[in-house]
Write a protein that holds these residues in place. Sequence first.
Motif, PDB file in Angstrom:
ATOM      1  N   SER A  62     127.576  75.286  37.439  1.00 23.56           N
ATOM      2  CA  SER A  62     127.100  76.667  37.546  1.00 23.56           C
ATOM      3  C   SER A  62     125.635  76.676  37.135  1.00 23.56           C
ATOM      4  N   LYS A  83     118.644  77.035  33.585  1.00 19.19           N
ATOM      5  CA  LYS A  83     119.763  76.424  32.869  1.00 19.19           C
ATOM      6  C   LYS A  83     120.889  76.106  33.841  1.00 19.19           C
ATOM      7  N   SER A 119     125.223  74.561  33.740  1.00 16.19           N
ATOM      8  CA  SER A 119     126.405  74.170  32.987  1.00 16.19           C
ATOM      9  C   SER A 119     127.324  73.438  33.954  1.00 16.19           C
ATOM     10  N   ASN A 152     131.271  71.873  34.243  1.00 16.84           N
ATOM     11  CA  ASN A 152     132.624  71.602  33.754  1.00 16.84           C
ATOM     12  C   ASN A 152     133.067  70.297  34.395  1.00 16.84           C
ATOM     13  N   HIS A 193     126.995  70.291  24.564  1.00 19.40           N
ATOM     14  CA  HIS A 193     128.277  69.827  25.110  1.00 19.40           C
ATOM     15  C   HIS A 193     129.429  70.310  24.241  1.00 19.40           C
ATOM     16  N   SER A 194     130.602  70.287  24.825  1.00 18.10           N
ATOM     17  CA  SER A 194     131.798  70.685  24.092  1.00 18.10           C
ATOM     18  C   SER A 194     132.249  69.539  23.190  1.00 18.10           C
ATOM     19  N   HIS A 241     132.717  70.106  28.922  1.00 16.69           N
ATOM     20  CA  HIS A 241     131.603  70.714  29.645  1.00 16.69           C
ATOM     21  C   HIS A 241     130.310  70.408  28.903  1.00 16.69           C
ATOM     22  N   PHE A 242     129.230  70.438  29.668  1.00 21.48           N
ATOM     23  CA  PHE A 242     127.919  70.260  29.072  1.00 21.48           C
ATOM     24  C   PHE A 242     126.936  71.153  29.795  1.00 21.48           C
ATOM     25  N   SER A 243     125.806  71.374  29.155  1.00 26.77           N
ATOM     26  CA  SER A 243     124.782  72.243  29.723  1.00 26.77           C
ATOM     27  C   SER A 243     123.414  71.657  29.426  1.00 26.77           C
TER      28      SER A 243
END
Length: 159
Positions: free
Chosen positions: A23, A30, A32, A34, A60-61, A91-93
């Motif tokens: 996304s 930015k 993200s 999943n 990140h998660s 997930h990471f961003s």
Amino acid sequence: PPSPPPLPSPPPTCPLGITIIPSVNIDAQKFSINVRVAQWMAHAVIRFDFRGHTVSRVGHSPEALFVGGEGQPVLTFEVARAEADGSAQFHFSGRTDPEGLRSLDPIITCEGRFPPYPPPPPPPSRPDSSSTKACRAARCAAAVAWRDTWWGAASAVGC
């Protein structure tokens, strides 16, 4: 004229079965992502190559360990644990340039010890290997033939 150089081979397929759902927020620069891993394996690392676009402010998660890549075009993660069915997700961003966001399709590769495992290396050759024995036998046969020709069969040749 010489032929053009061969095209580079595509990266190897990752046996972990990774799918991603990205996304993007273009205005904030930015993104993200999943990540779903169909077949989790301990100590396997997953690399996301953003094709030359530098990624910064990586978050990140907790299901993944960030191995490295802050400020680089390649991010590396290790998935910390699997779910009950053997899969995993995290997930990471991060932030990147607008062009990188418009073409957000990283090349995904992974490294680890995946079955089938490579066969063990062959044992080192011993001095008395079959090829050495064959050479000795040929030299001995030649010595016996030479002896029989010049001295007769009665003389001894030690092989």
